[in-house]
Design a protein around this motif. Structure first.
Motif, mmCIF file in Angstrom:
data_model
loop_
_atom_site.group_PDB
_atom_site.id
_atom_site.type_symbol
_atom_site.label_atom_id
_atom_site.label_comp_id
_atom_site.label_asym_id
_atom_site.label_seq_id
_atom_site.Cartn_x
_atom_site.Cartn_y
_atom_site.Cartn_z
ATOM 1 N N LEU A 174 -15.439 16.190 -2.468
ATOM 2 C CA LEU A 174 -14.243 15.744 -1.748
ATOM 3 C C LEU A 174 -14.632 15.359 -0.323
ATOM 4 O O LEU A 174 -15.474 16.019 0.293
ATOM 5 N N PRO A 175 -14.046 14.308 0.217
ATOM 6 C CA PRO A 175 -14.371 13.906 1.583
ATOM 7 C C PRO A 175 -13.760 14.875 2.591
ATOM 8 O O PRO A 175 -12.793 15.590 2.298
ATOM 9 N N ALA A 176 -14.314 14.902 3.786
ATOM 10 C CA ALA A 176 -13.747 15.718 4.862
ATOM 11 C C ALA A 176 -12.537 14.993 5.439
ATOM 12 O O ALA A 176 -12.656 13.889 5.983
ATOM 13 N N HIS A 177 -11.370 15.585 5.274
ATOM 14 C CA HIS A 177 -10.125 14.993 5.752
ATOM 15 C C HIS A 177 -9.091 16.108 5.812
ATOM 16 O O HIS A 177 -9.168 17.071 5.030
ATOM 17 N N PRO A 178 -8.115 16.045 6.711
ATOM 18 C CA PRO A 178 -7.077 17.080 6.737
ATOM 19 C C PRO A 178 -6.414 17.305 5.374
ATOM 20 O O PRO A 178 -6.023 18.429 5.042
ATOM 21 N N ILE A 179 -6.289 16.248 4.564
ATOM 22 C CA ILE A 179 -5.634 16.385 3.265
ATOM 23 C C ILE A 179 -6.464 17.210 2.286
ATOM 24 O O ILE A 179 -5.911 17.832 1.368
ATOM 25 N N ASP A 203 -9.542 -1.768 3.700
ATOM 26 C CA ASP A 203 -9.215 -1.717 5.127
ATOM 27 C C ASP A 203 -8.181 -0.635 5.422
ATOM 28 O O ASP A 203 -7.035 -0.699 4.952
ATOM 29 N N GLY A 204 -8.570 0.358 6.216
ATOM 30 C CA GLY A 204 -7.664 1.414 6.616
ATOM 31 C C GLY A 204 -7.317 2.410 5.531
ATOM 32 O O GLY A 204 -6.434 3.241 5.712
ATOM 33 N N VAL A 205 -8.012 2.333 4.387
ATOM 34 C CA VAL A 205 -7.727 3.210 3.263
ATOM 35 C C VAL A 205 -8.842 4.243 3.123
ATOM 36 O O VAL A 205 -10.029 3.896 3.136
ATOM 37 N N THR A 206 -8.486 5.517 2.985
ATOM 38 C CA THR A 206 -9.460 6.592 2.803
ATOM 39 C C THR A 206 -9.322 7.165 1.394
ATOM 40 O O THR A 206 -8.290 7.775 1.077
ATOM 41 N N PRO A 207 -10.325 6.982 0.524
ATOM 42 C CA PRO A 207 -10.263 7.602 -0.805
ATOM 43 C C PRO A 207 -10.336 9.125 -0.685
ATOM 44 O O PRO A 207 -11.083 9.658 0.135
ATOM 45 N N LEU A 208 -9.548 9.819 -1.502
ATOM 46 C CA LEU A 208 -9.509 11.277 -1.477
ATOM 47 C C LEU A 208 -10.027 11.888 -2.774
ATOM 48 O O LEU A 208 -10.744 12.890 -2.751
#
Length: 308
Positions: A174-179, A203-208
């Motif tokens: 999983l990526p590092a992200h608040p979610i 653009d501006g999209v972060t895969p979770l």
């Protein structure tokens, strides 16, 4: 301290006239409004919109899922207050007052609840309100609605491009992200849509959530949801099934393609990811270990489901 009164219609009218004379700005509201709208907006509101019943038992349990998630937020996130509207788009004119986030969990496509309210939602988005769409709610018609979704949440299910098979997804990293705070790698069987239509170059999209669908997901004949040449050309490649977007205007969006089966809400990691996302799009700090959320009991999971 609250006082409750029982008044006749005549008494109400008389009282209303008296109060109006003394207080010119006083007015009666014709119907009740959510408690969090009526009071001072000390908390950020999350407005859940649950679609109606449409599938078999344990599938597309929109009302039950929204009520469960709202209950967890109200129990553990003091900065938020969640209200759930069921059976259609909220009719009350103050339904979205003071809203920090809107969560839609209902059927999509041509019958999506949002289709008749795109401009009203666009007005909310311009105010920085967050938007989360769960499962079928990520599918809207290509064209105006699809273009809005690319801006609002970063992607959507496009017919004859995206597919909707049932498969077991393994989310190994999983990526590092608040979610993703407090969310551990997990494996879960669900109807995971993939090959979504995203913004150009993401653009501006972060895969979770990202996983490789098995070859069996491409066994079906070509169709608007089932299979197509474009998705076959990407067989064996990682596919994003959940993502988020932070818009240049500061608004935030989130999409997740799972959620077909009601049982997935009993999975601590799946549930935490979605709760974290709702908190994040509402612009509230996600706790370091994610949103606390007790595992629902079998009895709680059975509450508020569609009659079958």
């Amino acid at each position: 301290m609250r006082a409750f009164f029982s008044l006749s219609i005549v008494s109400v009218i008389t009282l209303g006239s008296l109060l109006t004379a003394v207080f010119p700005n006083f007015r009666f509201l014709a119907e009740p409004i959510p408690h969090s709208v009526a009071s001072a907006p000390a908390k950020k509101r999350v407005v859940f919109i649950a679609g109606s019943c449409s599938h078999g038992a344990g599938e597309h349990e929109h009302k039950a899922g929204c009520l469960l998630l709202a209950k967890r937020l109200n129990e553990t996130m003091p900065a938020l207050e969640a209200d759930v509207f069921t059976e259609g788009w909220p009719a009350h004119p103050k339904a979205f007052d003071n809203a920090a986030a809107v969560v839609i969990y209902g059927d999509g496509g041509e019958g999506h609840l949002i289709n008749q309210h795109l401009e009203a939602v666009q007005a909310l988005m311009k105010k920085g309100v967050g938007l989360a769409c769960i499962h079928y709610a990520v599918e809207v018609p290509k064209g105006t609605a699809g273009t809005y979704f690319l801006n609002w949440i970063g992607g959507y299910f496009e017919t004859f491009w995206s597919v909707n098979p049932v498969w077991t997804a393994e989310y190994k990293t999983l990526p590092a992200h608040p979610i993703t705070r407090g969310v551990k790698p997990f494996t879960i069987n669900d109807e995971w849509y993939y090959h979504m239509r995203f913004r150009p170059q993401m653009d501006g999209v972060t895969p979770l959530l990202t996983a490789i669908p098995p070859a069996s997901t491409l066994d079906r004949k070509d169709g608007p949801h089932e299979n197509n040449a474009a998705v076959r050309n990407e067989a064996g490649k990682p596919q994003h099934t959940s993502w988020c977007r932070e818009r240049p205007d500061g608004g935030r969006g989130f999409g997740i393609t799972g959620g077909h089966y009601h049982r997935v809400w009993a999975d601590d990691n799946f549930r935490k990811l979605v709760l974290n996302a709702i908190v994040w799009i509402a612009k509230v700090d996600v706790p370091a270990n994610g949103v606390p959320s007790a595992t629902p009991s079998k009895e709680e999971m059975g509450l508020n489901q569609c009659p079958h």
